[in-house]
Each structure stands twice: as structure tokens, then as C-alpha cells.
Scaffold this motif. Structure first.
Motif, short mmCIF file in Angstrom:
data_model
loop_
_atom_site.label_atom_id
_atom_site.label_comp_id
_atom_site.label_asym_id
_atom_site.label_seq_id
_atom_site.Cartn_x
_atom_site.Cartn_y
_atom_site.Cartn_z
N SER A 181 0.44 4.23 -1.16
CA SER A 181 -0.17 5.54 -0.94
C SER A 181 -0.60 5.75 0.50
CB SER A 181 -1.37 5.72 -1.87
OG SER A 181 -2.37 4.74 -1.58
N TYR A 183 -3.50 10.32 -10.19
CA TYR A 183 -2.32 11.16 -9.99
C TYR A 183 -2.02 11.92 -11.28
CZ TYR A 183 2.45 12.67 -9.23
OH TYR A 183 3.57 13.45 -9.14
N ASN A 222 0.86 -1.19 0.00
CA ASN A 222 0.00 0.00 0.00
C ASN A 222 0.90 1.24 0.00
OD1 ASN A 222 -1.85 2.04 0.39
ND2 ASN A 222 -2.82 1.14 2.17
N ASP A 268 4.07 6.83 -5.91
CA ASP A 268 3.78 5.43 -5.56
C ASP A 268 4.72 4.50 -6.31
OD1 ASP A 268 1.56 5.72 -3.72
OD2 ASP A 268 0.43 6.46 -5.43
N ALA A 322 -12.15 -0.01 -2.25
CA ALA A 322 -11.80 1.09 -3.13
C ALA A 322 -12.49 0.93 -4.47
CB ALA A 322 -10.28 1.12 -3.33
N GLU A 342 -3.32 4.87 1.91
CA GLU A 342 -4.76 5.13 2.04
C GLU A 342 -5.44 3.96 2.75
OE1 GLU A 342 -6.38 7.14 -1.81
OE2 GLU A 342 -4.66 5.89 -2.37
N GLN A 343 -6.32 4.28 3.69
CA GLN A 343 -7.02 3.23 4.43
C GLN A 343 -7.96 2.43 3.54
OE1 GLN A 343 -8.94 4.92 7.86
NE2 GLN A 343 -7.03 5.19 8.99
N SER A 344 -8.40 3.04 2.44
CA SER A 344 -9.33 2.36 1.52
C SER A 344 -8.62 1.33 0.65
CB SER A 344 -10.01 3.38 0.61
OG SER A 344 -9.06 4.07 -0.18
N LYS A 345 -7.28 1.33 0.68
CA LYS A 345 -6.51 0.42 -0.16
C LYS A 345 -6.01 -0.77 0.64
CE LYS A 345 -6.54 2.94 -3.92
NZ LYS A 345 -5.65 4.07 -4.05
N ARG A 397 -2.28 5.71 -5.70
CA ARG A 397 -3.38 6.67 -5.60
C ARG A 397 -4.01 6.89 -6.97
NH1 ARG A 397 -4.39 10.09 -1.49
NH2 ARG A 397 -2.36 9.59 -0.58
#
Length: 290
Positions: free
Chosen positions: A147, A187, A145, A196, A264, A149-152, A184
Motif C-alpha cells: 500500500s 478496503y 508494503n 494490494d 500501525a 503507507e509509511q505507517s506500515k 490497506r
């Protein structure tokens, strides 16, 4: 008539993408490993006929995001009969309760989304049991992960080396093939190199330095429809391209084919935020590996 039209559209689109892959590879700095990029055609939500058509055009590597859809598609009589050399990549989030189902897929080539030691152990033990006396190891990648991000899904970058060490030393039925990231969405490449991708490059260097692995033997799976050329230019050896080969996806209202969706949104579905201007400018970026 629609099959003729589909054949021409898929063939032209695939040829165009293959040419762009080769051109991007030719622009890579000489310092990068000379590994020919692998194009994975992402066929999720698309019918078996389209997979067969791409196969007839020379494509061999195909990717799916959902276990049930991959099981159904890989077991489809049309694909089994027409595509004997097909190589399936699993590129979606994998839950432990779906491991056995996934590993039973005919012509499974690579699981790109192992994201923990526990999942690696589960895949390892299941592959040992399902393959019996066979000595063939299953190729896997470690999803990072990058990026944050918690959604990833994906492993925190700082845990990369220890997790790869675990796979290499403790999972005898698995072959560690490399690192994978989604990154992400949207981008803007006019801002410079994708951070990333740079993160994945640096983690590969750490893995190779720490575990004494040859750089050219640790693949990097990164880049999708809007940024695969930039990804290849900076070192990707595996790119996942779907909508610009098969056309935009139609997502059903029901979740019949997607029992375990990722939190995501689809990368291909969300990628249109990158402008055409950015896509043109990315060709002129010069990036060195750190």
C-alpha cells in the motif's frame, strides 16, 4: 462452565471459518496454482486455553504478532503438553535485537515478516548458530508494503526480486516460502479487487519469472478476518484470521506483552470498516491473475 462455553464457541467459529476457506478455494480460477489454503489462527492476547481448544478441534497453525507473547505462549506447559504438533507463525514486525529470542521458540514454523536483506542475514546467521549441526532450514516469507503507507512495515515492492534473490543465494539456512502483505485497512471490496492483493500477485510473477521458481512453490500470505475469502479467491495460500475465531481482543492498558508494537493499528481491530454488504458482494467478484 465458562470452559465448556468457550469450547463450544471456539469449535463452532473455527468450523465455520474452515468451511468458508474451503468454499473460497473452490471458487478460485483454474489458472491459479492448486494449493490448498493454510488457515493461521491468530491468537494474540488470547490465553493458552483457547489455543489448546482450537488445537483439539484440529487447528495446527497459529500466529502471533509480538515476540514476547509468542515466547511465553509457545513455552507454556499446557500448550507444550497438549499441542505437540503445533506450528507457530510469527506475523508481526521483527526487530533485529529480538531475532535470537524469536528463533528459540519451540515449534517455530514460519517467520512471515522478513522485510530487508539485513534482517534476512541476521535471521540466517542466528538460525545457523542456534541449530548447530542441524540441517533444517527455517521457513521465511518476505513482507511487502503493497500500500506504500509509511505507517506500515515491509519492503518497497520494487525491491522484491533482488531481496528474494539474496535470500535464495546468500542465506543457506533459510527456506524462502513466499510473499506476505498486510495491505490497506478497510478496503471496500464493492469497489473491485483489492489492489494490494493484485500487487502481491504481480510481484510473485516477477519473482518466479526472474529466478525461475515454480509458481506453486511461492506462497502468498494475504487476507484477514474481513477479506480472507476474497484473498483466497484471487490466490492467497495463507490467510491470517483471529477475531472471528477467538472473539474480539481485549488490549491491556500496559505494554507488558507488546514491547515492540507496530506503528500501525491492529488489522483485526481496524477491519470492521468493511461492511457486511461488501463481504457478501466479494463472493461474486471474478478476478484473473495478471
Amino acid at each position: 462452565m465458562w470452559k465448556v462455553a468457550m469450547s463450544e464457541e471456539v469449535g463452532k467459529a473455527l468450523q465455520s471459518v474452515v468451511e468458508r476457506v474451503n468454499q473460497a478455494a473452490a471458487r478460485r480460477p483454474k489458472a491459479l496454482p492448486a494449493v490448498s489454503p493454510r488457515l493461521v489462527a491468530v491468537s494474540k492476547t488470547k490465553p493458552p486455553d483457547m489455543v489448546v481448544e482450537a488445537y483439539r478441534q484440529g487447528q495446527r497453525n497459529f500466529g502471533e504478532n509480538y515476540v514476547n507473547e509468542l515466547v511465553d505462549k509457545a513455552s507454556d506447559p499446557l500448550i507444550l503438553d497438549s499441542c505437540p504438533e503445533i506450528k507457530w507463525h510469527f506475523i508481526g514486525h521483527l526487530q533485529k535485537n529480538n531475532v535470537n529470542k524469536l528463533l528459540g521458540v519451540p515449534n517455530l514454523f514460519l517467520v512471515e515478516t522478513v522485510d530487508s536483506m539485513k534482517l534476512a542475514d541476521k535471521v540466517n546467521s542466528s538460525w545457523q548458530r542456534l541449530r548447530g549441526s542441524s540441517t533444517q532450514r527455517l521457513k521465511v516469507m518476505l513482507q511487502i508494503n503493497t500500500s506504500g503507507e509509511q505507517s506500515k512495515h515491509g519492503l518497497p515492492p520494487e525491491e522484491t526480486v533482488n531481496t528474494v534473490r539474496h535470500i535464495v543465494s546468500q542465506c543457506s539456512a533459510l527456506h524462502f516460502s513466499g510473499l506476505m502483505t498486510i495491505g490497506r485497512y478497510g478496503y471496500d471490496l464493492t469497489l473491485g479487487p483489492n489492489p494490494d492483493f493484485q500487487m502481491l500477485l504481480s510481484r510473485r510473477q516477477e519473482v518466479c519469472d526472474s529466478l525461475k521458481l515454480p509458481l506453486e512453490e511461492v506462497e502468498l500470505s494475504m487476507g484477514m478476518s474481513t477479506d480472507f475469502e476474497h484473498a483466497i479467491e484471487v490466490g492467497a495460500t495463507n490467510v491470517r484470521v483471529g477475531s472471528i475465531i477467538f472473539g474480539n481482543r481485549e488490549y491491556p492498558n500496559s505494554a507488558a506483552n507488546t514491547p515492540n508494537p507496530s506503528p500501525a493499528p491492529s488489522p483485526e481491530k481496524s477491519s470492521k470498516t468493511v461492511s457486511e454488504e461488501a463481504a457478501k458482494k466479494m463472493q461474486h467478484l471474478t478476478v484473473s491473475e495478471h
